[in-house]
Design a protein around this motif. Structure first.
Motif, PDB file in Angstrom:
ATOM      1  N   UNK A  80      39.543  36.216  26.327  1.00  0.00           N
ATOM      2  CA  UNK A  80      38.864  36.431  25.049  1.00  0.00           C
ATOM      3  C   UNK A  80      37.388  36.056  25.101  1.00  0.00           C
ATOM      4  N   UNK A  81      36.941  35.486  26.230  1.00  0.00           N
ATOM      5  CA  UNK A  81      35.528  35.186  26.403  1.00  0.00           C
ATOM      6  C   UNK A  81      35.164  33.725  26.436  1.00  0.00           C
ATOM      7  N   UNK A  82      36.126  32.821  26.196  1.00  0.00           N
ATOM      8  CA  UNK A  82      35.826  31.388  26.210  1.00  0.00           C
ATOM      9  C   UNK A  82      35.855  30.851  27.632  1.00  0.00           C
ATOM     10  N   UNK A  83      35.010  29.880  27.893  1.00  0.00           N
ATOM     11  CA  UNK A  83      35.134  29.147  29.155  1.00  0.00           C
ATOM     12  C   UNK A  83      36.334  28.215  29.020  1.00  0.00           C
ATOM     13  N   UNK A  84      37.323  28.380  29.907  1.00  0.00           N
ATOM     14  CA  UNK A  84      38.610  27.732  29.712  1.00  0.00           C
ATOM     15  C   UNK A  84      39.022  26.928  30.930  1.00  0.00           C
ATOM     16  N   UNK A  85      39.853  25.898  30.656  1.00  0.00           N
ATOM     17  CA  UNK A  85      40.231  24.957  31.711  1.00  0.00           C
ATOM     18  C   UNK A  85      41.602  24.365  31.421  1.00  0.00           C
ATOM     19  N   UNK A  86      42.281  23.939  32.473  1.00  0.00           N
ATOM     20  CA  UNK A  86      43.490  23.134  32.356  1.00  0.00           C
ATOM     21  C   UNK A  86      43.435  22.048  33.410  1.00  0.00           C
TER      22      UNK A  86
END
Length: 458
Positions: free
Chosen positions: A144-150
């Motif tokens: 969706x365009x977010x910078x994402x992390x786990x």
């Protein structure tokens, strides 16, 4: 004196405070502030009494000339935090605005540091029901365009492998912080090891590009996490920041991070030339370097299919032989066409003229740097290669370092010599490599390395 062995740590703290010349007032203030809210005045007083007992005992048992007072450095410009917290700080600075994770030791502190800070930056943090859900949610947010992390550790990383592969097939940028602990199985969740290295380098099913970075200091935990987000979006692939319980959970001091040096590279985003013309948007267009233009939802003309099956340039399923071969080659080109300068180069420590080499990665660095002095006392000049990009493997970097050594040893916290095996699998060693291993769950001490090297040289 207390009738409860729980206070033995406080007694030892008092003894060490005396030996190292620590300020009693500072120790008392820290203890009072830590225990007051959780356990009340009675617990604070008992802890302070235990510290006093330790101070008094050490003052009698250790004469002043045998003590080792530590010079107090100025606090200005310094931070006290763990590697997990430094990675979380790096994620926030890099523009991460979605984080999903399942609680697992020793990685939970990454998202625990973020949870109270994220709302102030319009970030969203989700505690999921399990590890596969965490990575899959991060992939959805990234799409969706977010910078994402786990974040995760041993068993959780194993559970994420299917979603990891999906990120490779769908070319979704995402960052995974993996803090290694003792395995296999549940292992020892609170102890350190480096036995998940090959999990992320070669793990999951199918061939797809991934990048694995390994910080060796707090500063690198911050810097390499920032770098991970830029690499993920530039190469449109998953990036793993791989560290260990020793670095992840233990508190250290470091210089204040240079926020002015943080840059954001969102990679090849779709422009008018990619979106126009009335044709279906080619999200997976064949390009010379394998990197295709990426669109975000609601971007006019950028609608496309995303799935885990093999697909054509527009994302729709295509299992023909010709398309399958071209797509596999396209994905591979993303890293094959890159140069070593695109990633994080290793660091060489110690005298260049030394002919004895130590090769390592991660938090082993601190003990190895201190071991140089111990080796020198035995008449052995040594230097260190710290590998910071584990994949794509820097074969030429390793080969160049080892060519300047008469003997070399790989120092790592595991039983099987995973880093040494990786070096040998990449044909990066011009000579035999010795292994200095520790797999008790404890971090290396400098003496372990000195003893290991001298034993192998006999």
């Amino acid at each position: 004196a207390f009738g409860n062995e729980l206070y033995k740590n406080m007694i030892v703290l008092g003894g060490l405070g005396c030996v190292f010349g620590l300020d009693r007032g500072v120790i008392d203030d820290v203890l009072a502030g830590t225990a007051r809210g959780a356990k009340g005045r009675e617990a604070v007083e008992a802890n302070l009494k235990a510290v006093s007992l330790g101070f008094e005992a050490a003052s009698r048992l250790v004469p002043p000339d045998k003590r080792l007072p530590i010079e107090r450095l100025p606090d200005e410009g310094r931070l006290l935090l763990s590697g997990d917290e430094a990675m979380a700080f790096g994620a926030l600075a890099a523009g991460c605005r979605f984080f999903a994770a399942y609680p697992i030791c020793p990685a939970s502190e990454v998202w625990q540091w973020l949870v109270g800070r994220f709302p102030g930056f319009d970030g969203l943090l989700v505690q999921t029901e399990d590890e596969p859900a965490a990575l899959n949610m991060a992939l959805g947010a990234a799409l969706a365009g977010a910078r994402s992390m786990t974040s995760t550790s041993g068993p959780g990383g194993a559970l994420m492998m299917e979603a990891f592969s999906l990120a490779g097939m769908a070319e979704i940028p995402v960052v995974i912080s993996h803090v290694q602990r003792v395995g296999p199985g549940t292992g020892i969740p609170t102890k350190t090891e480096q036995s998940d290295l090959l999990l992320w380098v070669f793990g999951s099913h199918g061939d797809f590009p991934r990048i694995v970075l390994a910080p060796g200091s707090l500063e690198e935990c911050f810097d390499l996490t920032v770098k991970a987000f830029n690499l993920a979006e530039r190469f449109q692939c998953p990036v793993v920041v791989l560290t260990e319980q020793d670095m992840g959970q233990n508190l250290r001091t470091c210089s204040r991070f240079n926020l002015r040096a943080v840059t954001v590279d969102r990679g090849r985003l779709a422009g008018p030339e990619d979106l126009g013309g009335g044709e279906d948007f080619k999200r997976y267009a064949f390009t010379a370097d394998g990197i295709s233009p990426r669109s975000f939802p609601s971007q006019k003309g950028g609608r496309h299919m995303v799935e885990g099956n093999e697909h054509d340039e527009t994302g729709f399923r295509d299992e023909t032989e010709e398309n399958r071969a071209r797509m596999a080659e396209k994905r591979a080109r993303k890293l094959l066409s890159a140069s070593a300068e695109d990633f994080v180069p290793g660091c060489v420590w110690g005298p260049e003229t030394a002919r004895l080499g130590l090769v390592l990665t991660g938090s082993v660095l601190g003990a190895a740097l201190e071991s140089l002095e111990g080796l020198r006392a035995l008449g052995l000049e040594a230097k260190i290669l710290q590998i910071r990009t584990l994949w794509p493997f820097p074969a030429e970097e390793v080969r160049s370092f080892l060519s300047g050594c008469d003997e070399a040893y790989v120092v790592e916290n595991n039983f099987g010599g995973q880093l040494r095996n990786l070096i040998r699998s990449r044909d990066a060693s011009p000579r035999a490599l010795g292994s200095v291993l520790k797999y008790s769950g404890q971090a290396f001490q400098p003496s372990d390395i000195v003893r290991g090297v001298t034993k192998l040289r006999r």
